[in-house]
Design an enzyme around this catalytic site. Structure first.
Site, PDB file in Angstrom:
ATOM      1  NE  ARG A  35      -4.125  -1.866   1.890  1.00  0.00           N
ATOM      2  CZ  ARG A  35      -4.901  -2.433   2.792  1.00  0.00           C
ATOM      3  NH1 ARG A  35      -4.641  -2.310   4.072  1.00  0.00           N
ATOM      4  NH2 ARG A  35      -5.947  -3.127   2.411  1.00  0.00           N
ATOM      5  CE  LYS A 222     -21.116 -17.506   6.646  1.00  0.00           C
ATOM      6  NZ  LYS A 222     -21.112 -16.878   7.951  1.00  0.00           N
ATOM      7  N   GLY A 378     -10.008  -8.811  -1.315  1.00  0.00           N
ATOM      8  CA  GLY A 378      -8.832  -9.375  -0.666  1.00  0.00           C
ATOM      9  C   GLY A 378      -8.455 -10.790  -1.062  1.00  0.00           C
ATOM     10  N   GLY A 401     -13.575  -4.017   0.190  1.00  0.00           N
ATOM     11  CA  GLY A 401     -14.919  -3.493   0.449  1.00  0.00           C
ATOM     12  C   GLY A 401     -15.272  -2.370  -0.504  1.00  0.00           C
TER      13      GLY A 401
HETATM   14  P1  AMP Z   1     -15.160 -14.033   0.882  1.00  0.00           P
HETATM   15  O1  AMP Z   1     -14.446 -13.205   1.906  1.00  0.00           O
HETATM   16  O2  AMP Z   1     -16.638 -14.129   1.080  1.00  0.00           O
HETATM   17  O3  AMP Z   1     -14.750 -13.694  -0.530  1.00  0.00           O
HETATM   18  O4  AMP Z   1     -14.694 -15.522   1.159  1.00  0.00           O
HETATM   19  C1  AMP Z   1     -13.403 -15.969   0.917  1.00  0.00           C
HETATM   20  C2  AMP Z   1     -13.234 -17.261   1.653  1.00  0.00           C
HETATM   21  O5  AMP Z   1     -14.163 -18.194   1.173  1.00  0.00           O
HETATM   22  C3  AMP Z   1     -11.873 -17.882   1.477  1.00  0.00           C
HETATM   23  O6  AMP Z   1     -11.186 -17.809   2.689  1.00  0.00           O
HETATM   24  C4  AMP Z   1     -12.180 -19.323   1.093  1.00  0.00           C
HETATM   25  O7  AMP Z   1     -11.438 -20.258   1.834  1.00  0.00           O
HETATM   26  C5  AMP Z   1     -13.648 -19.453   1.452  1.00  0.00           C
HETATM   27  N1  AMP Z   1     -14.308 -20.497   0.674  1.00  0.00           N
HETATM   28  C6  AMP Z   1     -14.298 -20.686  -0.649  1.00  0.00           C
HETATM   29  N2  AMP Z   1     -14.960 -21.812  -0.984  1.00  0.00           N
HETATM   30  C7  AMP Z   1     -15.389 -22.363   0.159  1.00  0.00           C
HETATM   31  C8  AMP Z   1     -16.109 -23.557   0.473  1.00  0.00           C
HETATM   32  N3  AMP Z   1     -16.522 -24.374  -0.477  1.00  0.00           N
HETATM   33  N4  AMP Z   1     -16.364 -23.805   1.763  1.00  0.00           N
HETATM   34  C9  AMP Z   1     -15.935 -22.967   2.727  1.00  0.00           C
HETATM   35  N5  AMP Z   1     -15.263 -21.831   2.497  1.00  0.00           N
HETATM   36  C10 AMP Z   1     -14.982 -21.532   1.227  1.00  0.00           C
END
Ligand code: AMP
Length: 420
Positions: A35, A222, A378, A401
């Site tokens: 950064r 999620k 990220g 974000g």
């Molecule tokens: P996000 O911050 O919502 O973009 O989520 C990123 C995280 O989602 C990463 O740390 C991944 O390890 C996790 N992730 C991706 N696929 C899966 C999965 N099938 N089950 C659990 N976590 C997951």
């Protein structure tokens, strides 16, 4: 709107909002100066044109003033290293000393203010409220802060300089004192820094005027955290690839058995609504037909592939399967604009990372063929970097974000404050 390239900095003091929220180790050494490096071109531009620079940033989430774990003093060697000039430290962002230093700063010099978030006024969030404070009391305290001392705080920061530059894309989605409120004190002397300019240009290229077909790849854990983004993308893209943990919420909503996979049953109606929206808008919806499943969440796990609609009760889907890799690759290679946010599997564990690697490789290949690819948020950035493909995509956004909010709302407070 003035731009950093046509503004005359000679003899002027520029206050620059940078994002120096960098990781430091227990000894206070900066462990990743990305950064700081990213903000250096803007700072060097002002210095080389005969201006003086006052740097302001936040770091971490301090809750009091001072909170020395988060002092910006510890990053001075890293800043000096990147700028090649000595940095004077103000020790505070308010107070007599800071004001004196900013008043006396000479052309070619740099003053670094202390962490803005030592003051509640930066974010406009009151501190020290009783634990049992009511909602009304909290609202009243917030109003008092915003209408009282926050105004003084912003005015004071603005008084240090002749012009304002915002180069902190990572916090541009916040309506904070230094990212938003301060801009109004510089109606004709406010501008984006180079990093902000680049970010805004890259996102506009994707969201306003994409070469088609435009594919958005949304992964991560999620659905609940990405609903707004997915819906906004459905208005812009030709196809959407859903990957990662949210796959199982869609599979569950469609009647699939998802075993122990991460799944949000309360989001089933939303998942169905998203599928309906995609259909109504003519957006192609792609999900992996198969999953790599595991019996434990570690490198030692046993793994097997199964249909995404029929996962064994004790097993968990952690990556896309061979069918998904092939289908995603084939589709990505047909696209001219690709936006990727969120890994399609648990890429942090090597055994579960081959799906995300395949996606990253396909994006790199499409980019080589002339597609514009934007990676942001990220984890997807960490993901392309893990596979050494950071230099083979068109643009990597520095804002997690901020990027997602830009996609969702089509603008950001920090961007609008400069532009309008
Ligand atoms: P996000 O911050 O919502 O973009 O989520 C990123 C995280 O989602 C990463 O740390 C991944 O390890 C996790 N992730 C991706 N696929 C899966 C999965 N099938 N089950 C659990 N976590 C997951």
């Amino acid at each position: 709107m003035v731009s950093i390239d046509n503004y005359d900095f000679k003899g002027k003091r520029a206050i620059i909002r940078v994002d120096f929220n960098v990781p430091v180790d227990a000894a206070g050494n900066v462990t990743d100066d990305t950064r700081i490096r990213a903000a250096a071109p803007t700072i060097k531009k002002v210095l080389s044109e005969g201006g003086a620079v006052i740097l302001m940033s936040h770091m971490g989430r301090p809750k009091k003033n001072p909170d020395m774990k988060y002092t910006l003093e510890q990053i001075i060697p890293a800043v000096e290293n990147n700028l090649g000039v000595k940095v004077q430290f103000a020790g505070d962002c308010m107070g007599e000393k800071a004001a004196e230093m900013c008043k006396n700063i000479q052309a070619g010099e740099v003053v670094l203010l202390e962490n803005l978030r030592f003051y509640a006024e930066e974010e406009g969030k009151p501190r020290g409220l009783a634990e049992d404070a009511t909602k009304e009391e909290k609202e009243a305290a917030k109003k008092a802060l915003k209408e009282g001392s926050q105004k003084e705080f912003v005015k004071k920061l603005a008084s240090y300089a002749d012009c304002y530059i915002n180069d902190a894309f990572g916090t541009a989605h916040r309506k904070h004192a230094s990212t938003y409120l301060i801009a109004k004190y510089f109606p004709n002397d406010k501008m984006f820094g180079y990093l902000m300019e680049k970010e805004v240009k890259a996102i506009s290229e994707v969201m306003e005027n994409p070469q088609r077909p435009f594919c958005a790849i949304v992964g991560g854990s999620k659905v609940s955290s990405k609903i707004g983004v997915i819906k906004a993308l459905l208005d812009k893209c030709d196809s959407i690839i859903i990957g990662g943990g949210m796959t199982y919420t869609f599979a569950g909503a469609l009647g699939g058995k998802v075993g122990k996979s991460i799944c949000e049953p309360d989001m089933h109606p939303v998942a169905l609504e998203i599928l309906e929206m995609a259909k109504a808008k003519g957006v192609k919806f792609l999900m992996s037909p198969d999953a790599l499943t595991c019996d434990q969440f570690s490198e030692e796990a046993n793994t097997k592939e199964s249909s995404v609609m029929d996962i064994d009760p004790e097993w968990e889907g952690v990556d896309i399967g061979a069918g998904g890799k092939a289908a995603f690759r084939e589709h990505i290679l047909e696209c001219k604009t690709i936006l990727w946010n969120g890994p399609v599997g648990v890429f942090e564990i090597n055994k579960f990372s081959t799906g995300s690697k395949a996606v990253a490789e396909a994006i790199a290949e499409a980019t080589k063929k002339g597609a514009f690819s934007l990676i942001g948020g990220g984890d997807s950035v960490a993901c392309v970097n893990k596979f050494g493909l950071g230099d083979e995509v068109s643009y990597i956004s520095t804002g997690g974000g901020a990027l997602l909010e830009y996609i969702e709302f089509g603008d950001l407070p920090g961007v609008a404050a400069i532009r309008d």
